[in-house]
Design a protein around this motif. Structure first.
Motif, short mmCIF file in Angstrom:
data_model
loop_
_atom_site.label_atom_id
_atom_site.label_comp_id
_atom_site.label_asym_id
_atom_site.label_seq_id
_atom_site.Cartn_x
_atom_site.Cartn_y
_atom_site.Cartn_z
N GLU A 145 0.83 -1.22 0.00
CA GLU A 145 0.00 0.00 0.00
C GLU A 145 0.86 1.26 0.00
O GLU A 145 0.62 2.19 -0.78
CB GLU A 145 -0.92 0.01 1.22
CG GLU A 145 -2.03 -1.03 1.18
CD GLU A 145 -2.68 -1.22 2.55
OE1 GLU A 145 -3.70 -1.93 2.61
OE2 GLU A 145 -2.17 -0.69 3.56
N THR A 146 1.85 1.30 0.88
CA THR A 146 2.66 2.50 0.99
C THR A 146 3.56 2.68 -0.23
O THR A 146 3.80 3.82 -0.67
CB THR A 146 3.49 2.50 2.29
OG1 THR A 146 4.18 1.25 2.40
CG2 THR A 146 2.59 2.69 3.51
N LEU A 147 4.07 1.59 -0.79
CA LEU A 147 4.84 1.70 -2.04
C LEU A 147 3.95 2.19 -3.17
O LEU A 147 4.34 3.05 -3.97
CB LEU A 147 5.46 0.35 -2.39
CG LEU A 147 6.17 0.28 -3.76
CD1 LEU A 147 7.35 1.24 -3.81
CD2 LEU A 147 6.62 -1.16 -4.06
N LEU A 193 3.43 5.86 -3.10
CA LEU A 193 4.59 6.60 -3.61
C LEU A 193 4.50 6.76 -5.13
O LEU A 193 4.77 7.84 -5.67
CB LEU A 193 5.89 5.89 -3.25
CG LEU A 193 6.34 5.98 -1.79
CD1 LEU A 193 7.61 5.15 -1.58
CD2 LEU A 193 6.60 7.42 -1.38
N HIS A 194 4.09 5.70 -5.82
CA HIS A 194 3.95 5.79 -7.27
C HIS A 194 2.80 6.71 -7.67
O HIS A 194 2.90 7.45 -8.66
CB HIS A 194 3.78 4.41 -7.87
CG HIS A 194 5.06 3.62 -7.92
ND1 HIS A 194 6.08 3.92 -8.79
CD2 HIS A 194 5.50 2.57 -7.18
CE1 HIS A 194 7.09 3.09 -8.60
NE2 HIS A 194 6.76 2.26 -7.63
N LEU A 195 1.70 6.70 -6.90
CA LEU A 195 0.61 7.63 -7.19
C LEU A 195 1.06 9.08 -6.99
O LEU A 195 0.73 9.96 -7.79
CB LEU A 195 -0.59 7.31 -6.31
CG LEU A 195 -1.33 6.01 -6.62
CD1 LEU A 195 -2.53 5.85 -5.69
CD2 LEU A 195 -1.80 5.98 -8.08
N ALA A 219 1.70 1.73 -10.08
CA ALA A 219 0.75 1.71 -8.97
C ALA A 219 -0.32 0.64 -9.19
O ALA A 219 -0.70 -0.07 -8.24
CB ALA A 219 0.11 3.08 -8.80
N ALA A 220 -0.81 0.53 -10.41
CA ALA A 220 -1.83 -0.48 -10.71
C ALA A 220 -1.27 -1.89 -10.51
O ALA A 220 -1.97 -2.78 -10.01
CB ALA A 220 -2.33 -0.30 -12.15
N GLU A 221 -0.01 -2.10 -10.86
CA GLU A 221 0.61 -3.41 -10.65
C GLU A 221 0.71 -3.73 -9.16
O GLU A 221 0.47 -4.87 -8.74
CB GLU A 221 1.99 -3.44 -11.30
CG GLU A 221 1.94 -3.43 -12.83
CD GLU A 221 3.32 -3.46 -13.45
OE1 GLU A 221 4.32 -3.52 -12.69
OE2 GLU A 221 3.41 -3.41 -14.69
N SER A 278 -6.47 3.14 1.99
CA SER A 278 -7.20 3.73 0.87
C SER A 278 -6.61 3.30 -0.48
O SER A 278 -7.25 3.47 -1.52
CB SER A 278 -7.18 5.27 0.95
OG SER A 278 -5.86 5.76 0.80
N PHE A 279 -5.40 2.73 -0.47
CA PHE A 279 -4.77 2.31 -1.72
C PHE A 279 -5.44 1.04 -2.25
O PHE A 279 -5.76 0.13 -1.50
CB PHE A 279 -3.28 2.04 -1.52
CG PHE A 279 -2.59 1.59 -2.78
CD1 PHE A 279 -2.34 2.49 -3.79
CD2 PHE A 279 -2.23 0.26 -2.95
CE1 PHE A 279 -1.71 2.08 -4.96
CE2 PHE A 279 -1.60 -0.16 -4.11
CZ PHE A 279 -1.34 0.76 -5.13
N GLY A 280 -5.63 1.02 -3.56
CA GLY A 280 -6.24 -0.12 -4.23
C GLY A 280 -6.59 0.26 -5.65
O GLY A 280 -6.36 1.40 -6.08
#
Length: 401
Positions: free
Chosen positions: A238-240, A243-245, A265-267, A286-288
């Motif tokens: 999630e935290t990685l 970072l990409h987002l 980020a999608a990967e 919230s990441f997904g």
């Protein structure tokens, strides 16, 4: 009519004794664009333009938007602003304050972090504000008393949440202090999720500073590259991914291609279903996949592609988004896109839905305030005397009667 960004630009420019043409040359804009911003004929509707104007005038973004000074007068968020001096003291003293309460246990703090994170994601800053300083004090006490990795992990997570809330409410310098504390704690916490979380919030704060976009990109992407090989748990993914987002928005603001960051980020989002359980309090639930789609909308908006924003919005269901803050962001981006196409009726409808999702956030969000003020100056009269006029009063761009 309350002051909008263009009026502040005109006031500061006049005090500096420079012409519209000189300001335009410094900001990389046309003189006609400067004139339209200053008269309110065009809203300052992108982060890139706001940063360019702030850098050209040698001021902070807050000096152009009025945040947090204007917001302090909003009764709905007064609870947060009243708590800031205590938060500041807790950060400056690293929790060494005159507080006789017995500290909460680390497990109790971890549970409270989850409550505070939900409040922050739902943009209930008035409730959140008074919780933050006591949480910091307790986390610092555990670090001093035990010096365990778990204590440092909890301190990192608390400091990250404090930095995020302060940034959102316009306290950028104090947010940076909290972000530095998160980074200091992350170095002692063990694992990579705290490191990623600290870099993410630092990147977000740098994104609001004129001239700091290269540093924002280097902070987020440098950290992502450094930790990628060690990412295993859900919280680390999630935290990685965040970072990409963040990298995608910085790239879009720099007029670079955000797509490689969004693809990465999608990967990462695709890895969540088979991820190991968390070992750290640092995470970003919230990441997904739906959040990646939302940030893709935001990147398209930053690149001034309203048609793309609306096409992406049609593929995303608001109820799939993880919290009220994200749902508000979804509707704000739609509202901005419709306004760019001069479809003020649908823009207003989207902004009203955003306000319903997260009123404290949207009523004090500069892009929303700029847009509502612009619509009040340029939309049909039947709109300005109805829902738009009432929304304008709630966001503070016209005086209440």
């Amino acid at each position: 009519m309350d002051t909008f960004v263009g009026q502040r630009v005109r006031t500061i420019r006049a005090r500096r004794g420079i012409s519209q043409q000189v300001l335009a040359d410094r900001a990389g804009l046309s003189r006609s664009a400067i004139a339209k911003y200053e008269t309110g004929d065009r809203p300052v509707d992108s982060r890139r333009t706001l940063l360019a104007l702030a850098q050209a005038l040698n001021v902070t973004v807050g000096e152009l938007t009025g945040q947090p000074e204007q917001e302090k007068f909003d009764p709905a968020t007064a609870g947060f602003h009243m708590a800031v001096p205590e938060i500041e003291t807790a950060l400056w003293s690293q929790g060494n304050v005159t507080d006789t309460r017995p500290p909460r246990s680390l497990d109790e703090l971890a549970a409270l972090i989850r409550t505070a994170t939900k409040l922050r994601h739902d943009c209930d800053y008035a409730t959140l504000g008074p919780m933050l300083a006591p949480m910091l004090v307790d986390a610092y006490r555990h670090v001093r008393d035990t010096k365990t990795e778990q204590a440092w992990d909890v301190l990192c997570t608390v400091a990250y949440g404090v930095a995020s809330a302060l940034r959102a409410r316009g306290y950028q310098a104090l947010a940076w202090t909290a972000a530095q504390e998160a980074e200091r704690a992350a170095a002692r916490a063990g694992g990579v999720a705290p490191i990623a979380a600290a870099a993410f919030i630092q990147g977000q704060i740098l994104l609001s500073r004129p001239g700091a976009l290269p540093a924002a990109l280097a902070t987020t992407m440098g950290t992502a590259e450094r930790i990628a090989a060690d990412v295993r748990t859900a919280g680390e993914i999630e935290t990685l991914g965040m970072l990409h987002l963040q990298g995608s928005i910085v790239a879009a603001t720099m007029d670079n291609d955000p797509e490689p960051h969004l693809v990465e980020a999608a990967e990462q989002a695709g890895r969540l279903t088979e991820a190991r359980p968390n070992t750290s309090a640092s995470r970003n639930e919230s990441f997904g996949p739906s959040n990646v789609a939302l940030w893709r909308m935001s990147a398209a908006m930053e690149r001034r592609e309203p048609g793309q924003v609306l096409a992406l919005a049609a593929q995303l269901t608001p109820t799939d988004l993880p919290n009220e803050g994200r749902r508000a962001q979804y509707f704000v981006e739609i509202g901005r896109a419709y306004a760019m196409q001069r479809n003020y009726q649908d823009s207003l409808y989207a902004l009203l839905r955003a306000e319903h999702a997260a009123p404290q956030h949207v009523r004090n969000l500069n892009p929303a305030k700029e847009l509502v003020g612009h619509m009040m100056r340029s939309a049909r009269r039947d709109l300005t005397t109805g829902d738009l006029g009432r929304l304008a009063q709630r966001v503070g761009v016209v005086p209440t009667t």
